[in-house]
Design a protein around this motif. Structure first.
Motif, PDB file in Angstrom:
ATOM      1  N   ARG A  59      22.620 -25.506  16.609  1.00 29.14           N
ATOM      2  CA  ARG A  59      22.391 -24.536  15.549  1.00 29.14           C
ATOM      3  C   ARG A  59      23.028 -23.182  15.851  1.00 29.14           C
ATOM      4  N   GLU A  67      26.545 -23.660  14.082  1.00 35.76           N
ATOM      5  CA  GLU A  67      26.679 -24.140  12.705  1.00 35.76           C
ATOM      6  C   GLU A  67      27.007 -23.003  11.734  1.00 35.76           C
ATOM      7  N   GLU A 107      31.608 -14.880   7.255  1.00 36.62           N
ATOM      8  CA  GLU A 107      31.439 -15.940   8.244  1.00 36.62           C
ATOM      9  C   GLU A 107      32.780 -16.590   8.575  1.00 36.62           C
ATOM     10  N   HIS A 132      27.151 -25.910   3.546  1.00 41.80           N
ATOM     11  CA  HIS A 132      27.519 -25.975   4.955  1.00 41.80           C
ATOM     12  C   HIS A 132      26.594 -26.904   5.739  1.00 41.80           C
ATOM     13  N   ALA A 133      25.350 -27.049   5.276  1.00 42.24           N
ATOM     14  CA  ALA A 133      24.427 -27.959   5.972  1.00 42.24           C
ATOM     15  C   ALA A 133      24.970 -29.381   5.944  1.00 42.24           C
ATOM     16  N   THR A 175      26.326 -21.260   8.132  1.00 41.23           N
ATOM     17  CA  THR A 175      25.085 -21.159   7.348  1.00 41.23           C
ATOM     18  C   THR A 175      25.228 -20.334   6.081  1.00 41.23           C
TER      19      THR A 175
END
Length: 402
Positions: free
Chosen positions: A71, A74, A240, A81-82, A76
């Motif tokens: 996590r 990752e 991001e 994106h999950a 987010t």
């Protein structure tokens, strides 16, 4: 729970430690969104961890591995994106298991740990998150890892694949974002790429379609020109994305992740690189967006898409896929990309069209894509020039012991 069984076949071609080192090194070359490499891998070595893995898989086996989502790595910023993160982990997992099988270590049982309460691997599910889901949370298990899947492995005859071929193809694979040669990709080759090579043989788990008709490709290019600017105009998502933009190849090598401007836009002079770096900074991009700069970037991408000989789309049969579906989607994508590389083809994911719910639904409707949920859209063709390889973090090929 499936009755346990103990199967001892011929001795493996190497020790498991050696096989795992080779397999993890090859799997670490797998593609992932923004080259964020969100996977984690654990080997069950303690009595407690092995007992828990045996209970989960229903097998007494020689070795057990646990796939995890890190996590800390990752993405987010967007809800989609999950899905991308677990699909990326599924790509890595598929290559890892194929490379282990090539060395004589066969998956005797696989158990998906569905933390969302959906269907798992076909058996009962294990709910929970973090280091829960039945996986021991003892020494060695990173607090930021969410377990996704457990596999029981046994020694046996190597698969028909050669370790050297898997490694060679993994090293040759690239994401090519530049122009592709205009020559069509043959229908026979596209049919070969579309074949389902997953061990489950579930033809309907992932629905694949190739766009080769000029009208479909023009329609897709128009869609990209109209909507791809959102990739640059969404402040949180671009912030991001920009955090993975590296100054140059040396910076990418030092950090071991992300991508460079050249990987996004192709070769450029030093002055242009400096100008692009300033323009793409989140604060500057926000200001330039007010005068339509994001639409200029979208038009450039659309022009490249328009001259692409083929586009591939992949979608889940279900609109709300379970974790097992996400991992299977990653496996299908891994097999497709591997085959494409072996045939000298390159891929360039156009992810923006599936990262926003409204865009994805509109794309599915306008291009008459199969029902369910589209999770991957990419250009396919022969790249006009070589692309630099993406760097990997120092521990991307490592694992922890639990």
């Amino acid at each position: 729970m499936t009755p346990r069984s103990t199967d001892h076949a011929a001795a493996p071609v190497s020790t498991f430690a050696q096989a795992l080192e080779a397999a993890a090194g090859t799997a670490a070359l797998s593609p992932s969104s923004h080259n964020c490499q969100p996977w984690g891998l654990a080997r069950a070595t303690t009595a407690a961890a092995r007992r828990a893995a045996a209970d989960l898989t229903g097998r007494d086996a020689d070795e057990y591995l646990v796939l995890a989502l890190d996590r800390k790595r990752e993405l987010t910023a967007l809800a989609a994106h999950a899905v991308e993160m677990e699909v990326s982990c599924g790509i890595y997992w598929r290559i890892l298991l194929r490379t282990l099988a090539a060395q004589g270590w066969t998956a005797a049982a696989v158990r998906v740990l569905d933390g969302d309460g959906g269907s798992g691997s076909g058996d009962e599910t294990v709910s929970g998150s973090g280091s829960g889901s039945g996986v021991p949370a003892g020494a060695g298990w990173p607090a930021a890892w969410t377990p996704l899947c457990v596999v029981a492995l046994r020694p046996g005859a190597p698969s028909a694949e050669r370790l050297e071929d898997l490694r060679e193809t993994a090293l040759a694979r690239r994401t090519h974002r530049g122009p592709y040669r205009p020559a069509p990709v043959s229908a026979e080759l596209l049919r070969d790429l579309a074949e389902n090579g997953s061990p489950e043989g579930e033809k309907d788990a992932v629905r694949l379609r190739h766009l080769t008709d000029r009208r479909d490709l023009r329609a897709f290019a128009v869609f990209v020109a109209r909507h791809a600017g959102l990739d640059f105009g969404h402040r949180a998502a671009w912030r991001e994305t920009h955090s993975f933009l590296r100054r140059d190849l040396a910076d990418a090598a030092a950090r071991g992740d992300g991508f460079t401007l050249e990987q996004l836009f192709g070769p450029m002079s030093r002055p242009r690189r400096a100008a692009m770096r300033r323009a793409l900074a989140p604060a500057t991009m926000h200001l330039l967006g007010k005068v339509g700069y994001h639409r200029v970037l979208a038009a450039g991408l659309a022009d490249i898409v328009r001259r692409t000989p083929a586009v591939v789309t992949m979608g889940f049969a279900e609109r709300t896929p379970a974790r097992a579906d996400l991992l299977r989607g990653g496996a299908r994508l891994a097999d497709y990309w591997w085959r494409a590389t072996r045939h000298g083809l390159s891929l360039h994911p156009v992810s923006i069209v599936v990262q926003h719910e409204d865009l994805r639904v509109r794309l599915e409707r306008e291009l008459s894509l199969p029902g369910g949920r589209t999770f991957f859209v990419s250009r396919v063709g022969v790249a006009g020039r070589p692309a630099p390889h993406s760097h990997r973090r120092a521990n991307a090929a490592g694992h922890v012991e639990i």
